[in-house]
Design a protein around this motif. Structure first.
Motif, mmCIF file in Angstrom:
data_model
loop_
_atom_site.group_PDB
_atom_site.id
_atom_site.type_symbol
_atom_site.label_atom_id
_atom_site.label_comp_id
_atom_site.label_asym_id
_atom_site.label_seq_id
_atom_site.Cartn_x
_atom_site.Cartn_y
_atom_site.Cartn_z
ATOM 1 N N LEU A 197 0.829 -1.205 0.000
ATOM 2 C CA LEU A 197 0.000 0.000 0.000
ATOM 3 C C LEU A 197 0.863 1.255 0.000
ATOM 4 O O LEU A 197 0.619 2.198 -0.755
ATOM 5 C CB LEU A 197 -0.931 -0.015 1.218
ATOM 6 C CG LEU A 197 -1.816 1.218 1.405
ATOM 7 C CD1 LEU A 197 -2.768 1.383 0.222
ATOM 8 C CD2 LEU A 197 -2.603 1.130 2.707
ATOM 9 N N ASN A 198 1.886 1.263 0.847
ATOM 10 C CA ASN A 198 2.765 2.433 0.922
ATOM 11 C C ASN A 198 3.480 2.656 -0.408
ATOM 12 O O ASN A 198 3.638 3.797 -0.865
ATOM 13 C CB ASN A 198 3.783 2.249 2.046
ATOM 14 C CG ASN A 198 3.135 2.332 3.418
ATOM 15 O OD1 ASN A 198 2.093 2.968 3.579
ATOM 16 N ND2 ASN A 198 3.742 1.687 4.413
ATOM 17 N N GLN A 199 3.932 1.566 -1.019
ATOM 18 C CA GLN A 199 4.613 1.665 -2.304
ATOM 19 C C GLN A 199 3.670 2.205 -3.377
ATOM 20 O O GLN A 199 4.050 3.049 -4.195
ATOM 21 C CB GLN A 199 5.149 0.290 -2.705
ATOM 22 C CG GLN A 199 6.059 0.298 -3.917
ATOM 23 C CD GLN A 199 7.342 1.097 -3.674
ATOM 24 O OE1 GLN A 199 7.866 1.129 -2.551
ATOM 25 N NE2 GLN A 199 7.833 1.773 -4.711
ATOM 26 N N TYR A 200 2.433 1.722 -3.334
ATOM 27 C CA TYR A 200 1.427 2.157 -4.304
ATOM 28 C C TYR A 200 1.129 3.643 -4.149
ATOM 29 O O TYR A 200 1.000 4.382 -5.130
ATOM 30 C CB TYR A 200 0.155 1.332 -4.108
ATOM 31 C CG TYR A 200 -1.000 1.777 -4.962
ATOM 32 C CD1 TYR A 200 -1.025 1.521 -6.331
ATOM 33 C CD2 TYR A 200 -2.092 2.458 -4.399
ATOM 34 C CE1 TYR A 200 -2.098 1.919 -7.110
ATOM 35 C CE2 TYR A 200 -3.157 2.869 -5.187
ATOM 36 C CZ TYR A 200 -3.164 2.594 -6.532
ATOM 37 O OH TYR A 200 -4.218 2.995 -7.301
ATOM 38 N N MET A 201 1.001 4.102 -2.889
ATOM 39 C CA MET A 201 0.675 5.506 -2.656
ATOM 40 C C MET A 201 1.817 6.430 -3.075
ATOM 41 O O MET A 201 1.584 7.542 -3.521
ATOM 42 C CB MET A 201 0.334 5.718 -1.177
ATOM 43 C CG MET A 201 -0.937 4.993 -0.724
ATOM 44 S SD MET A 201 -2.379 5.326 -1.789
ATOM 45 C CE MET A 201 -2.624 7.080 -1.488
ATOM 46 N N LYS A 202 3.061 5.945 -2.967
ATOM 47 C CA LYS A 202 4.207 6.749 -3.414
ATOM 48 C C LYS A 202 4.148 6.953 -4.925
ATOM 49 O O LYS A 202 4.409 8.028 -5.435
ATOM 50 C CB LYS A 202 5.516 6.053 -3.034
ATOM 51 C CG LYS A 202 5.845 6.142 -1.564
ATOM 52 C CD LYS A 202 7.158 5.407 -1.295
ATOM 53 C CE LYS A 202 7.483 5.432 0.201
ATOM 54 N NZ LYS A 202 8.723 4.674 0.507
ATOM 55 N N VAL A 203 3.784 5.866 -5.630
ATOM 56 C CA VAL A 203 3.664 5.954 -7.085
ATOM 57 C C VAL A 203 2.554 6.899 -7.476
ATOM 58 O O VAL A 203 2.658 7.677 -8.428
ATOM 59 C CB VAL A 203 3.415 4.537 -7.675
ATOM 60 C CG1 VAL A 203 3.112 4.626 -9.163
ATOM 61 C CG2 VAL A 203 4.622 3.636 -7.422
ATOM 62 N N LYS A 204 1.432 6.854 -6.740
ATOM 63 C CA LYS A 204 0.266 7.693 -7.044
ATOM 64 C C LYS A 204 0.618 9.175 -6.892
ATOM 65 O O LYS A 204 0.066 10.018 -7.584
ATOM 66 C CB LYS A 204 -0.895 7.342 -6.140
ATOM 67 C CG LYS A 204 -1.499 5.977 -6.390
ATOM 68 C CD LYS A 204 -2.255 5.918 -7.682
ATOM 69 C CE LYS A 204 -3.610 6.605 -7.538
ATOM 70 N NZ LYS A 204 -4.418 6.455 -8.783
ATOM 71 N N LYS A 205 1.554 9.487 -5.971
ATOM 72 C CA LYS A 205 1.927 10.889 -5.759
ATOM 73 C C LYS A 205 2.737 11.403 -6.942
ATOM 74 O O LYS A 205 2.745 12.555 -7.255
ATOM 75 C CB LYS A 205 2.743 11.010 -4.463
ATOM 76 C CG LYS A 205 1.900 10.833 -3.217
ATOM 77 C CD LYS A 205 2.772 10.947 -1.972
ATOM 78 C CE LYS A 205 1.976 10.743 -0.702
ATOM 79 N NZ LYS A 205 2.809 10.825 0.515
#
Length: 205
Positions: A197-205
């Motif tokens: 989830l954290n990795q995904y949210m970094k990409v989304k930013k």
């Protein structure tokens, strides 16, 4: 060239049986009305239900249908087809020769493991639930399903574990769970999800 022979009509009869009767086989007496020489006749027959019979399976009773109408050149009576309807069970559902059972257990039993009593079609037995069992996990009990229609063995009982969360807690239970939470409750699966989830949210930013 002689007159055309007329055969009596075939009949259908829907027979309700229980899952237990389908598993073990049984004999059933059925009552029905058939035509004999153009007149109604009340008939009774014994029907042998083989072990392992399936929903909707059709049993043929030769020459047990209507006879030809009066005055017709007889081609013989028709047949009686018994359609088997296996009634729903309050605990088990069936898939081919296997049975499925949903088993609710407590969070504590799932975490620590437990011996729990479960039903089968032939009585109760004790099932070992391993420590760390997850909700949705399926435990297989060999040979406790339906009898196989070919006469060789039985299917299995598939027990689906459902970890049941209590709706309310006592003050003492809340206190103990609060202390438990302080020690950290993230399992490897939860940690792996949080990392993704954290990795995904970094990409989304």
């Amino acid at each position: 060239r002689g007159p055309k022979k007329v055969r009596g009509a075939d009949l259908r009869y829907t027979l309700n049986i229980t899952l237990e009767e389908a598993a073990k086989g049984t004999d059933k007496v059925i009552s029905f009305v058939r035509q004999k020489a153009g007149k109604d006749e009340n008939a009774k027959l014994s029907v042998k239900i083989p072990a392992g019979i399936k929903q909707g399976q059709r049993l043929k009773l030769s020459n047990e249908g209507d006879t030809p109408p009066a005055g017709a050149t007889s081609g013989g009576p028709g047949d009686l087809y018994v359609i088997v309807n296996v009634l729903d069970h309050e605990l088990f559902t069936r898939h081919d020769d296997d049975l499925n059972l949903d088993l609710p257990i407590s969070f504590v039993d799932a975490a620590f493991g437990a011996e729990v009593e479960i039903p089968t079609l032939s009585g109760r037995l004790s099932l070992k639930v391993p420590a760390g069992t997850h909700s949705g996990q399926v435990l297989r009990v060999k040979g406790k399903g339906m009898s196989k229609s070919d006469g060789f063995g039985s299917g299995d009982l598939l027990v689906k574990i459902l970890v049941d969360t209590p709706d309310s807690l006592s003050s003492k239970q809340k206190e103990l769970l609060t202390e438990f939470a302080k020690q950290g409750t993230d399992t490897p699966r939860i940690k792996a999800f949080k990392d993704k989830l954290n990795q995904y949210m970094k990409v989304k930013k």
